[in-house]
Design a protein around this motif. Structure first.
Motif, mmCIF file in Angstrom:
data_model
loop_
_atom_site.group_PDB
_atom_site.id
_atom_site.type_symbol
_atom_site.label_atom_id
_atom_site.label_comp_id
_atom_site.label_asym_id
_atom_site.label_seq_id
_atom_site.Cartn_x
_atom_site.Cartn_y
_atom_site.Cartn_z
ATOM 1 N N GLY A 180 0.793 -1.230 0.000
ATOM 2 C CA GLY A 180 0.000 0.000 0.000
ATOM 3 C C GLY A 180 0.820 1.271 0.000
ATOM 4 O O GLY A 180 0.278 2.354 0.259
ATOM 5 N N ILE A 181 2.107 1.174 -0.304
ATOM 6 C CA ILE A 181 2.988 2.346 -0.322
ATOM 7 C C ILE A 181 3.112 2.851 -1.751
ATOM 8 O O ILE A 181 3.517 2.111 -2.647
ATOM 9 C CB ILE A 181 4.378 2.003 0.249
ATOM 10 C CG1 ILE A 181 4.240 1.521 1.695
ATOM 11 C CG2 ILE A 181 5.302 3.215 0.168
ATOM 12 C CD1 ILE A 181 5.526 0.962 2.277
ATOM 13 N N ARG A 182 2.755 4.089 -1.948
ATOM 14 C CA ARG A 182 2.831 4.709 -3.269
ATOM 15 C C ARG A 182 4.149 5.471 -3.413
ATOM 16 O O ARG A 182 4.562 6.181 -2.498
ATOM 17 C CB ARG A 182 1.657 5.669 -3.479
ATOM 18 C CG ARG A 182 0.301 4.989 -3.399
ATOM 19 C CD ARG A 182 -0.842 5.932 -3.693
ATOM 20 N NE ARG A 182 -0.992 6.989 -2.681
ATOM 21 C CZ ARG A 182 -0.622 8.244 -2.863
ATOM 22 N NH1 ARG A 182 -0.059 8.633 -3.997
ATOM 23 N NH2 ARG A 182 -0.800 9.138 -1.910
ATOM 24 N N VAL A 183 4.793 5.335 -4.568
ATOM 25 C CA VAL A 183 6.063 6.021 -4.832
ATOM 26 C C VAL A 183 5.941 6.752 -6.160
ATOM 27 O O VAL A 183 5.725 6.138 -7.204
ATOM 28 C CB VAL A 183 7.245 5.029 -4.876
ATOM 29 C CG1 VAL A 183 8.568 5.805 -4.964
ATOM 30 C CG2 VAL A 183 7.244 4.114 -3.655
ATOM 31 N N THR A 184 6.071 8.064 -6.115
ATOM 32 C CA THR A 184 5.937 8.882 -7.316
ATOM 33 C C THR A 184 7.148 9.803 -7.450
ATOM 34 O O THR A 184 7.968 9.920 -6.542
ATOM 35 C CB THR A 184 4.655 9.726 -7.268
ATOM 36 O OG1 THR A 184 4.638 10.505 -6.058
ATOM 37 C CG2 THR A 184 3.414 8.846 -7.323
ATOM 38 N N CYS A 185 7.232 10.454 -8.593
ATOM 39 C CA CYS A 185 8.341 11.375 -8.859
ATOM 40 C C CYS A 185 7.786 12.672 -9.435
ATOM 41 O O CYS A 185 6.994 12.641 -10.385
ATOM 42 C CB CYS A 185 9.320 10.737 -9.852
ATOM 43 S SG CYS A 185 10.748 11.771 -10.266
ATOM 44 N N VAL A 186 8.184 13.787 -8.870
ATOM 45 C CA VAL A 186 7.810 15.098 -9.389
ATOM 46 C C VAL A 186 8.969 15.629 -10.231
ATOM 47 O O VAL A 186 10.124 15.620 -9.791
ATOM 48 C CB VAL A 186 7.482 16.075 -8.244
ATOM 49 C CG1 VAL A 186 7.362 17.501 -8.757
ATOM 50 C CG2 VAL A 186 6.194 15.657 -7.555
ATOM 51 N N THR A 187 8.653 16.072 -11.442
ATOM 52 C CA THR A 187 9.665 16.591 -12.354
ATOM 53 C C THR A 187 9.405 18.073 -12.604
ATOM 54 O O THR A 187 8.575 18.431 -13.450
ATOM 55 C CB THR A 187 9.634 15.821 -13.690
ATOM 56 O OG1 THR A 187 9.773 14.429 -13.440
ATOM 57 C CG2 THR A 187 10.750 16.275 -14.611
#
Length: 250
Positions: A180-187
């Motif tokens: 349930g851990i979400r990992v995203t990247c902001v560019t």
């Protein structure tokens, strides 16, 4: 951040950690999460700027907490996160875009730049994951950069690290998703901060705006708005991808 900006009920009371939170984009992130009613902790080595930020933000109920932490030191990272306790949202924002040429790169400088711009994200993530798993989920938001997508000059190690962050984001999203851990990247594109302004003449700044689809300057608060969404429960099915805020800079 404007008075009409979104408030996310799911962020209220959440324990949030922002790395590199003492200045620039990081300071904008700290301010934005404080406004959401989150319990905000931020890591930095800029003592005076960070202490001033912590003093000026918040109210009698919510104050951000500054932790001096050299993110090049894995042991210091572990000790700092142990002090903070379980974390709901981690924002891996810290980085340094010092200019350099290939000729200037030594093995020592290579290791230093990877430590500053990439390695700490893994160890900060490693520190928060056990508690996130126990809680049934969490959000980790990494900061990439438009620089390597554009191939900007004099940033070979910075761009190498930032490209690696996108690969790391996808790998971690796959590994941690079952918990349930979400990992995203902001560019981000070019964000107007005091540090960025030292690199550009007014003419150079205008060239960037001219290359954008939207003719304005991105501010830290604009980046924070995207991060708040990705940290909130509204983004519960957002993971494993990059999310751009660059005004269409091409």
């Amino acid at each position: 951040m404007g008075v009409n900006s979104a408030i996310y009920p799911s962020l209220k009371g959440k324990r949030v950690v922002v790395t590199g939170g003492g200045s620039g984009i990081g300071a904008g992130l700290v301010e934005a999460f404080v406004r959401q009613g989150a319990e905000v902790h931020f890591l930095d080595i800029l003592d005076s700027e960070s202490e001033k930020l912590a003093e000026t933000l918040g109210d009698e109920h919510t104050h951000p907490v500054f932790h001096h932490c050299d993110l090049k030191d894995a042991a210091a990272i572990a000790a700092t996160f142990e002090k903070i306790g379980p974390v709901h949202v981690l924002v891996n924002n810290a980085g340094n875009d010092d200019r350099h040429t290939l000729e200037q790169v030594t093995p020592e400088y290579f290791e230093d730049r990877m430590s500053v711009n990439l390695r700490h994200m893994i160890f900060c993530t490693k520190a928060v994951v056990p508690a996130m798993k126990a809680a049934g989920g969490g959000a980790i938001i990494n900061f990439g950069s438009i620089s390597w997508h554009l191939g900007l000059p004099d940033l070979v190690l910075y761009e190498t690290a930032k490209a690696g962050i996108e690969g790391m984001t996808r790998a971690l999203a796959r590994e941690l998703g079952p918990d349930g851990i979400r990992v995203t990247c902001v560019t981000p594109g070019n964000v107007k901060t005091p540090r960025q302004m030292k690199w550009y003449t007014p003419e150079g700044e205008q060239e960037i705006v001219d290359a954008q689809c939207l003719k304005g300057r991105i501010e830290p608060a604009d980046v924070a708005s995207l991060v708040l969404f990705l940290a909130s429960d509204d983004a519960r099915f957002c993971t494993g991808h990059e999310y751009w805020i660059d005004a269409g800079w091409r």
